[in-house]
Design a protein around this motif. Structure first.
Motif, PDB file in Angstrom:
ATOM      1  N   VAL A 162       0.393  -0.819   0.266  1.00 44.66           N
ATOM      2  CA  VAL A 162      -0.095  -0.270   0.097  1.00 44.66           C
ATOM      3  C   VAL A 162       0.958   1.028  -0.132  1.00 44.66           C
ATOM      4  CG1 VAL A 162      -2.147   1.454   1.158  1.00 44.66           C
ATOM      5  CG2 VAL A 162      -1.728  -1.451   0.743  1.00 44.66           C
ATOM      6  N   THR A 163       0.526   1.804  -1.079  1.00 50.62           N
ATOM      7  CA  THR A 163       1.571   3.229  -0.822  1.00 50.62           C
ATOM      8  C   THR A 163       0.224   4.797  -0.651  1.00 50.62           C
ATOM      9  OG1 THR A 163       2.993   2.705  -2.801  1.00 50.62           O
ATOM     10  CG2 THR A 163       2.771   4.880  -2.176  1.00 50.62           C
ATOM     11  N   LEU A 164       0.945   4.606   0.978  1.00 53.71           N
ATOM     12  CA  LEU A 164       0.024   6.526   1.000  1.00 53.71           C
ATOM     13  C   LEU A 164       0.481   7.164   0.634  1.00 53.71           C
ATOM     14  CD1 LEU A 164      -1.038   4.527   4.468  1.00 53.71           C
ATOM     15  CD2 LEU A 164      -2.487   4.389   2.769  1.00 53.71           C
ATOM     16  N   THR A 165       0.174   9.033   1.041  1.00 51.74           N
ATOM     17  CA  THR A 165       1.032   9.949   0.413  1.00 51.74           C
ATOM     18  C   THR A 165       0.655  10.734   1.836  1.00 51.74           C
ATOM     19  OG1 THR A 165      -1.264  11.466  -0.027  1.00 51.74           O
ATOM     20  CG2 THR A 165      -0.209  10.270  -1.329  1.00 51.74           C
ATOM     21  N   SER A 166       1.254  12.313   2.488  1.00 48.96           N
ATOM     22  CA  SER A 166       1.429  12.888   3.681  1.00 48.96           C
ATOM     23  C   SER A 166      -0.402  13.522   3.902  1.00 48.96           C
ATOM     24  CB  SER A 166       2.081  14.203   3.575  1.00 48.96           C
ATOM     25  OG  SER A 166       2.020  14.630   2.138  1.00 48.96           O
ATOM     26  N   THR A 167      -0.845  13.112   2.620  1.00 46.20           N
ATOM     27  CA  THR A 167      -2.807  13.799   3.400  1.00 46.20           C
ATOM     28  C   THR A 167      -3.505  12.744   3.535  1.00 46.20           C
ATOM     29  OG1 THR A 167      -3.476  13.079   0.843  1.00 46.20           O
ATOM     30  CG2 THR A 167      -2.645  15.408   1.178  1.00 46.20           C
ATOM     31  N   VAL A 168      -3.066  11.139   3.421  1.00 45.82           N
ATOM     32  CA  VAL A 168      -3.765  10.608   4.569  1.00 45.82           C
ATOM     33  C   VAL A 168      -3.290  11.026   6.389  1.00 45.82           C
ATOM     34  CG1 VAL A 168      -4.657   7.906   5.026  1.00 45.82           C
ATOM     35  CG2 VAL A 168      -4.107   8.698   3.127  1.00 45.82           C
ATOM     36  N   ALA A 169      -4.330  11.531   6.639  1.00 43.14           N
ATOM     37  CA  ALA A 169      -5.147  11.951   7.990  1.00 43.14           C
ATOM     38  C   ALA A 169      -5.427  11.027   9.004  1.00 43.14           C
ATOM     39  CB  ALA A 169      -5.629  13.422   8.488  1.00 43.14           C
ATOM     40  N   GLN A 170      -6.350   9.717   9.015  1.00 49.39           N
ATOM     41  CA  GLN A 170      -7.353   9.058   9.845  1.00 49.39           C
ATOM     42  C   GLN A 170      -7.612   7.562   8.556  1.00 49.39           C
ATOM     43  OE1 GLN A 170     -10.968  10.437  11.264  1.00 49.39           O
ATOM     44  NE2 GLN A 170     -10.792   8.316  12.261  1.00 49.39           N
ATOM     45  N   ILE A 171      -7.009   6.330   9.003  1.00 54.47           N
ATOM     46  CA  ILE A 171      -7.838   5.177   9.070  1.00 54.47           C
ATOM     47  C   ILE A 171      -8.340   4.232   9.425  1.00 54.47           C
ATOM     48  CG2 ILE A 171      -5.859   3.023   8.518  1.00 54.47           C
ATOM     49  CD1 ILE A 171      -3.954   3.920   7.675  1.00 54.47           C
ATOM     50  N   GLY A 172      -9.574   4.161   9.086  1.00 61.16           N
ATOM     51  CA  GLY A 172     -10.632   3.623   9.953  1.00 61.16           C
ATOM     52  C   GLY A 172      -9.906   2.130  11.063  1.00 61.16           C
ATOM     53  N   GLY A 173     -10.826   1.691  11.607  1.00 57.01           N
ATOM     54  CA  GLY A 173     -10.765   0.263  12.459  1.00 57.01           C
ATOM     55  C   GLY A 173     -10.869  -0.391  11.167  1.00 57.01           C
ATOM     56  N   GLY A 174     -10.197  -1.502  11.021  1.00 60.84           N
ATOM     57  CA  GLY A 174      -9.935  -2.436  10.401  1.00 60.84           C
ATOM     58  C   GLY A 174      -9.902  -2.223   9.416  1.00 60.84           C
ATOM     59  N   ALA A 175      -8.857  -1.315   8.624  1.00 59.42           N
ATOM     60  CA  ALA A 175      -9.216  -0.752   7.145  1.00 59.42           C
ATOM     61  C   ALA A 175      -8.627  -2.243   6.636  1.00 59.42           C
ATOM     62  CB  ALA A 175      -8.558  -0.046   7.172  1.00 59.42           C
ATOM     63  N   PHE A 176      -7.624  -3.342   6.669  1.00 56.74           N
ATOM     64  CA  PHE A 176      -6.669  -3.553   6.153  1.00 56.74           C
ATOM     65  C   PHE A 176      -6.351  -4.610   7.151  1.00 56.74           C
ATOM     66  CE2 PHE A 176      -5.170   0.659   5.321  1.00 56.74           C
ATOM     67  CZ  PHE A 176      -4.405   0.576   4.049  1.00 56.74           C
ATOM     68  N   SER A 177      -8.058  -5.197   7.428  1.00 56.91           N
ATOM     69  CA  SER A 177      -7.964  -6.873   8.584  1.00 56.91           C
ATOM     70  C   SER A 177      -8.234  -7.480   7.601  1.00 56.91           C
ATOM     71  CB  SER A 177      -9.040  -6.600   9.345  1.00 56.91           C
ATOM     72  OG  SER A 177     -10.149  -6.463   9.116  1.00 56.91           O
ATOM     73  N   ASP A 178      -7.209  -8.631   8.013  1.00 45.82           N
ATOM     74  CA  ASP A 178      -7.403 -10.289   7.398  1.00 45.82           C
ATOM     75  C   ASP A 178      -6.658  -9.888   5.317  1.00 45.82           C
ATOM     76  OD1 ASP A 178      -8.944 -11.094   9.149  1.00 45.82           O
ATOM     77  OD2 ASP A 178     -10.602 -10.559   8.337  1.00 45.82           O
ATOM     78  N   CYS A 179      -6.211  -9.009   5.361  1.00 41.33           N
ATOM     79  CA  CYS A 179      -5.325  -8.679   4.832  1.00 41.33           C
ATOM     80  C   CYS A 179      -3.694  -9.522   4.962  1.00 41.33           C
ATOM     81  CB  CYS A 179      -5.049  -7.409   3.979  1.00 41.33           C
ATOM     82  SG  CYS A 179      -5.934  -6.909   3.213  1.00 41.33           S
ATOM     83  N   THR A 180      -3.884 -11.222   4.689  1.00 38.65           N
ATOM     84  CA  THR A 180      -2.386 -12.264   5.292  1.00 38.65           C
ATOM     85  C   THR A 180      -0.916 -11.587   3.843  1.00 38.65           C
ATOM     86  OG1 THR A 180      -3.787 -13.518   3.449  1.00 38.65           O
ATOM     87  CG2 THR A 180      -4.275 -13.347   6.553  1.00 38.65           C
ATOM     88  N   ALA A 181      -0.896 -11.068   3.590  1.00 35.42           N
ATOM     89  CA  ALA A 181      -0.512 -10.787   2.130  1.00 35.42           C
ATOM     90  C   ALA A 181       0.559  -9.438   2.459  1.00 35.42           C
ATOM     91  CB  ALA A 181      -0.487 -11.736   0.386  1.00 35.42           C
ATOM     92  N   THR A 183       2.818  -7.314   3.351  1.00 36.23           N
ATOM     93  CA  THR A 183       4.047  -6.820   4.057  1.00 36.23           C
ATOM     94  C   THR A 183       4.814  -5.581   3.564  1.00 36.23           C
ATOM     95  OG1 THR A 183       5.310  -7.410   1.092  1.00 36.23           O
ATOM     96  CG2 THR A 183       4.990  -9.483   2.886  1.00 36.23           C
ATOM     97  N   ARG A 184       4.447  -4.259   2.528  1.00 35.23           N
ATOM     98  CA  ARG A 184       4.336  -3.223   2.991  1.00 35.23           C
ATOM     99  C   ARG A 184       3.681  -2.186   3.013  1.00 35.23           C
ATOM    100  NH1 ARG A 184       7.384  -4.143  -1.930  1.00 35.23           N
ATOM    101  NH2 ARG A 184       6.357  -3.559  -2.904  1.00 35.23           N
ATOM    102  N   VAL A 185       3.862  -1.190   3.714  1.00 38.25           N
ATOM    103  CA  VAL A 185       3.106  -0.165   3.664  1.00 38.25           C
ATOM    104  C   VAL A 185       3.687   0.967   3.577  1.00 38.25           C
ATOM    105  CG1 VAL A 185       1.550   1.246   4.814  1.00 38.25           C
ATOM    106  CG2 VAL A 185       1.120  -1.005   4.473  1.00 38.25           C
ATOM    107  N   ASN A 186       3.775   1.702   2.797  1.00 37.77           N
ATOM    108  CA  ASN A 186       4.722   3.134   2.579  1.00 37.77           C
ATOM    109  C   ASN A 186       4.029   4.618   3.137  1.00 37.77           C
ATOM    110  OD1 ASN A 186       6.818   1.762   0.677  1.00 37.77           O
ATOM    111  ND2 ASN A 186       5.931   1.978  -0.945  1.00 37.77           N
ATOM    112  N   ILE A 187       4.569   5.035   4.368  1.00 34.46           N
ATOM    113  CA  ILE A 187       4.232   6.397   4.537  1.00 34.46           C
ATOM    114  C   ILE A 187       5.016   7.464   4.365  1.00 34.46           C
ATOM    115  CG2 ILE A 187       2.987   7.154   6.801  1.00 34.46           C
ATOM    116  CD1 ILE A 187       2.183   4.351   7.581  1.00 34.46           C
ATOM    117  N   PRO A 188       4.918   8.127   3.758  1.00 32.62           N
ATOM    118  CA  PRO A 188       5.446   9.363   3.930  1.00 32.62           C
ATOM    119  C   PRO A 188       5.959   9.742   4.859  1.00 32.62           C
ATOM    120  CG  PRO A 188       3.579  10.031   3.377  1.00 32.62           C
ATOM    121  CD  PRO A 188       3.861   8.350   3.538  1.00 32.62           C
TER     122      PRO A 188
END
Length: 188
Positions: A162-181, A183-188
């Motif tokens: 997942v590639t995020l940008t600096s404008t993402v201020a909030q991620i809701g509960g369970g947004a990525f739950s059960d994403c078993t593969a 391995t990489r989240v890019n947060i600026p």
């Protein structure tokens, strides 16, 4: 099927045997459940005009053979479950101009990557908007998106990055739950 030019509103094809449809540029409204359960529908061409601004609830729900769709830039609103259970939908193009999507709009689709346009303003009403997309491997969250709703990508079991940008201020509960593969989240 080809709808004649001059037609402004369409609906009523639910459960039909349509395999393809070209919707003329004169159409401004596609009714809720217009193509619900058209399991043979493989291709659709949406109208491109400034007055075509929304896709109604469950427009293509359970169109299990639909492979590709380009949502034109005039569309600012996609109601709930528009493409839910389109299990063959591998190519979905969302144009700049899209502002609002609702609950489970892309749930259980087959695309491997998803580009969310910068004009998209995700709200809590978009919960689970992309859940259960088992082939989804990569998501690009573009500059301008500030919120990811709860359960947004729940159950996307092939999601690797997942590639995020600096404008993402909030991620809701369970947004990525059960994403078993995942391995990489890019947060600026």
């Amino acid at each position: 099927i080809t709808i004649p030019e001059g037609t402004e509103t369409i609906g009523g094809f639910s459960g039909s045997g349509l395999e393809s449809i070209v919707i003329p540029n004169s159409v401004t409204t596609i009714g809720a459940r217009a193509f619900y359960g058209c399991t043979n529908l493989k291709s659709v061409t949406l109208p491109e005009n400034d007055n075509f601004t929304a896709l109604g609830s469950q427009t293509f729900l359970n169109c299990t053979s639909l492979v590709e769709c380009v949502v034109p830039g005039s569309v600012t609103l996609m109601k709930d479950e528009v493409f839910k259970n389109c299990t063959s939908l591998t190519n979905l193009v969302l144009s700049e101009g899209l502002v609002t999507v609702e609950d489970e709009v892309f749930a259980n689709c087959a695309f491997e990557s998803l580009y969310l346009p910068s004009t998209l303003n995700l709200q809590p009403t978009a919960a689970s908007f992309c859940s259960g997309c088992k082939n989804l491997k990569h998501i690009t969250i573009t500059e301008g998106i500030t919120y990811l709703p709860s359960s947004a990508f729940r159950g996307c079991s092939s999601l690797e990055s997942v590639t995020l940008t600096s404008t993402v201020a909030q991620i809701g509960g369970g947004a990525f739950s059960d994403c078993t593969a995942l391995t990489r989240v890019n947060i600026p």
